[in-house]
Design a protein around this motif. Structure first.
Motif, PDB file in Angstrom:
ATOM      1  N   LYS A  94      28.400  16.891  57.119  1.00  0.00           N
ATOM      2  CA  LYS A  94      29.459  17.869  57.353  1.00  0.00           C
ATOM      3  C   LYS A  94      30.785  17.387  56.750  1.00  0.00           C
ATOM      4  O   LYS A  94      30.967  16.193  56.480  1.00  0.00           O
TER       5      LYS A  94
ATOM      6  N   SER B 161      40.186  12.662  52.103  1.00  0.00           N
ATOM      7  CA  SER B 161      41.300  13.333  52.764  1.00  0.00           C
ATOM      8  C   SER B 161      41.068  13.423  54.256  1.00  0.00           C
ATOM      9  O   SER B 161      39.924  13.541  54.703  1.00  0.00           O
TER      10      SER B 161
ATOM     11  N   PRO C  77      39.504  18.309  56.254  1.00  0.00           N
ATOM     12  CA  PRO C  77      38.151  18.612  55.795  1.00  0.00           C
ATOM     13  C   PRO C  77      38.166  19.512  54.552  1.00  0.00           C
ATOM     14  O   PRO C  77      39.153  20.198  54.297  1.00  0.00           O
ATOM     15  N   GLY C  78      37.085  19.511  53.806  1.00  0.00           N
ATOM     16  CA  GLY C  78      36.965  20.392  52.647  1.00  0.00           C
ATOM     17  C   GLY C  78      37.538  19.805  51.381  1.00  0.00           C
ATOM     18  O   GLY C  78      37.885  20.521  50.447  1.00  0.00           O
TER      19      GLY C  78
ATOM     20  N   THR D 136      36.093  17.519  49.054  1.00  0.00           N
ATOM     21  CA  THR D 136      35.185  17.527  47.908  1.00  0.00           C
ATOM     22  C   THR D 136      34.560  18.913  47.771  1.00  0.00           C
ATOM     23  O   THR D 136      33.888  19.383  48.682  1.00  0.00           O
TER      24      THR D 136
ATOM     25  N   LYS E   5      34.830   2.952  65.074  1.00  0.00           N
ATOM     26  CA  LYS E   5      35.471   3.685  66.169  1.00  0.00           C
ATOM     27  C   LYS E   5      34.780   3.442  67.518  1.00  0.00           C
ATOM     28  O   LYS E   5      35.270   3.883  68.555  1.00  0.00           O
TER      29      LYS E   5
ATOM     30  N   SER F 237      33.343   2.442  56.661  1.00  0.00           N
ATOM     31  CA  SER F 237      34.054   2.250  55.392  1.00  0.00           C
ATOM     32  C   SER F 237      35.275   1.361  55.595  1.00  0.00           C
ATOM     33  O   SER F 237      35.850   0.870  54.626  1.00  0.00           O
TER      34      SER F 237
HETATM   35  N1  LIG Z   1      37.913   4.932  60.976  1.00  0.00           N
HETATM   36  C1  LIG Z   1      37.224   5.400  59.946  1.00  0.00           C
HETATM   37  N2  LIG Z   1      37.659   6.497  59.275  1.00  0.00           N
HETATM   38  C2  LIG Z   1      36.911   6.941  58.229  1.00  0.00           C
HETATM   39  C3  LIG Z   1      35.707   6.303  57.830  1.00  0.00           C
HETATM   40  N3  LIG Z   1      35.186   6.986  56.786  1.00  0.00           N
HETATM   41  C4  LIG Z   1      36.047   8.003  56.530  1.00  0.00           C
HETATM   42  N4  LIG Z   1      37.094   7.989  57.389  1.00  0.00           N
HETATM   43  C5  LIG Z   1      38.215   8.956  57.415  1.00  0.00           C
HETATM   44  O1  LIG Z   1      37.701  10.261  57.611  1.00  0.00           O
HETATM   45  C6  LIG Z   1      38.400  11.221  56.825  1.00  0.00           C
HETATM   46  C7  LIG Z   1      37.453  11.981  55.916  1.00  0.00           C
HETATM   47  O2  LIG Z   1      36.889  11.108  54.972  1.00  0.00           O
HETATM   48  P1  LIG Z   1      36.256  11.623  53.585  1.00  0.00           P
HETATM   49  O3  LIG Z   1      35.581  10.425  52.987  1.00  0.00           O
HETATM   50  O4  LIG Z   1      37.244  12.359  52.764  1.00  0.00           O
HETATM   51  O5  LIG Z   1      35.161  12.656  54.145  1.00  0.00           O
HETATM   52  P2  LIG Z   1      34.155  13.617  53.321  1.00  0.00           P
HETATM   53  O6  LIG Z   1      32.880  13.634  54.097  1.00  0.00           O
HETATM   54  O7  LIG Z   1      34.076  13.203  51.898  1.00  0.00           O
HETATM   55  O8  LIG Z   1      34.867  15.036  53.476  1.00  0.00           O
HETATM   56  P3  LIG Z   1      34.730  16.367  52.544  1.00  0.00           P
HETATM   57  O9  LIG Z   1      34.938  15.945  51.118  1.00  0.00           O
HETATM   58  O10 LIG Z   1      35.792  17.245  53.069  1.00  0.00           O
HETATM   59  O11 LIG Z   1      33.364  16.908  52.792  1.00  0.00           O
HETATM   60  C8  LIG Z   1      39.477  10.431  56.060  1.00  0.00           C
HETATM   61  O12 LIG Z   1      40.678  10.510  56.805  1.00  0.00           O
HETATM   62  C9  LIG Z   1      38.938   9.007  56.070  1.00  0.00           C
HETATM   63  O13 LIG Z   1      39.944   8.024  56.001  1.00  0.00           O
HETATM   64  C10 LIG Z   1      35.277   5.137  58.568  1.00  0.00           C
HETATM   65  O14 LIG Z   1      34.248   4.514  58.317  1.00  0.00           O
HETATM   66  N5  LIG Z   1      36.073   4.736  59.610  1.00  0.00           N
END
Ligand SMILES: Nc1nc2c(ncn2[C@@H]2O[C@H](COP(=O)(O)OP(=O)(O)OP(=O)(O)O)[C@@H](O)[C@H]2O)c(=O)[nH]1
Ligand SMILES: [Mg+2]
Length: 196
Positions: free
Chosen positions: A31, A53, A56-57, A59, A146, A177
């Motif tokens: 998601k 970012s 959400p949304g 990529t 978390k 990450s």
């Molecule tokens: N604490 C924490 N935050 C994370 C972690 N991975 C991602 N985030 C945060 O979660 C948010 C979304 O991360 P993205 O990697 O952009 O998520 P995505 O799944 O690619 O999202 P879309 O491209 O919108 O589908 C960002 O604010 C990140 O910093 C993690 O392992 N730990």
């Protein structure tokens, strides 16, 4: 796995032709906001090659990252982002489906699920669909930083139960990450695919 090179090689929109790569591909689905792009960055040892970012949304295309000139990491748009229009959601769903059903090089799909929450209806549908497609699937439980250490295994068990995967030999890898927990394990999967 030692990371030598990482580059964004191909970007595909809804009407783009998909690339005919000749090397293995692994894809990341889940998601919106679950952490796909952040995970790809941390696997590539890059801070921000894949755009992330807090909103959400982020990529909205299929992005093919070429790692070490030997394997492709495919970042997919997130599903289930409520604020996008129904038309857009369907468009992305179709893109993901078209890619997963037509790629000749796709070896494994990593399904990302937030470790803090129950899998969503969309997560469960995606898992069942991948299973039906007989696609090798590994679940990554994201944002493990978390949770407290003792909560992680409980949450992994809960994800397994919600997916009804007790008898599926499903691998669920807790990942962060931020702390890089789980990274070696995912690199090991890449090495296996590459026969290293
Ligand atoms: N604490 C924490 N935050 C994370 C972690 N991975 C991602 N985030 C945060 O979660 C948010 C979304 O991360 P993205 O990697 O952009 O998520 P995505 O799944 O690619 O999202 P879309 O491209 O919108 O589908 C960002 O604010 C990140 O910093 C993690 O392992 N730990
Ligand atoms: Mg993303």
């Amino acid at each position: 796995m030692k990371i030598k090179t990482a580059e964004l090689e191909t970007v595909c929109g809804p009407t783009s032709q998909l690339p005919h790569n000749t090397q293995p591909e692994v894809a990341f689905t889940g998601k919106s906001n679950v952490g796909k792009s952040s995970l790809i960055n941390s696997l590539m040892n890059r801070k921000s090659l894949a755009r992330t970012s807090a909103q959400p949304g982020k990529t909205q295309t299929l992005n093919f990252y070429h790692l070490n000139n030997e394997i492709y990491l495919v970042d997919l748009p997130g599903y289930g982002y409520a604020k996008s229009s129904k038309v857009e959601r369907e468009k992305w769903g179709e893109m993901i489906e078209r890619y997963i059903t037509s790629s000749e090089q796709l070896e494994v799909v990593f399904l990302l699920i937030d470790i803090r929450h129950d899998p969503t209806k969309n997560d469960i549908e995606m898992y069942n669909w991948l299973k039906y497609m007989e696609m090798q699937t590994i679940v990554i439980a994201t944002k493990s930083d978390k949770l407290k250490k003792h909560e992680i295994q409980k949450s992994v068990k809960n994800i397994e139960r919600c997916l009804n995967a007790e008898e599926d030999d499903l691998i669920i890898v807790p990942y962060s990450s931020v702390t890089k927990e789980g990274r070696e394990e995912i690199w090991d999967f890449f090495d296996q695919i590459l026969g290293n």
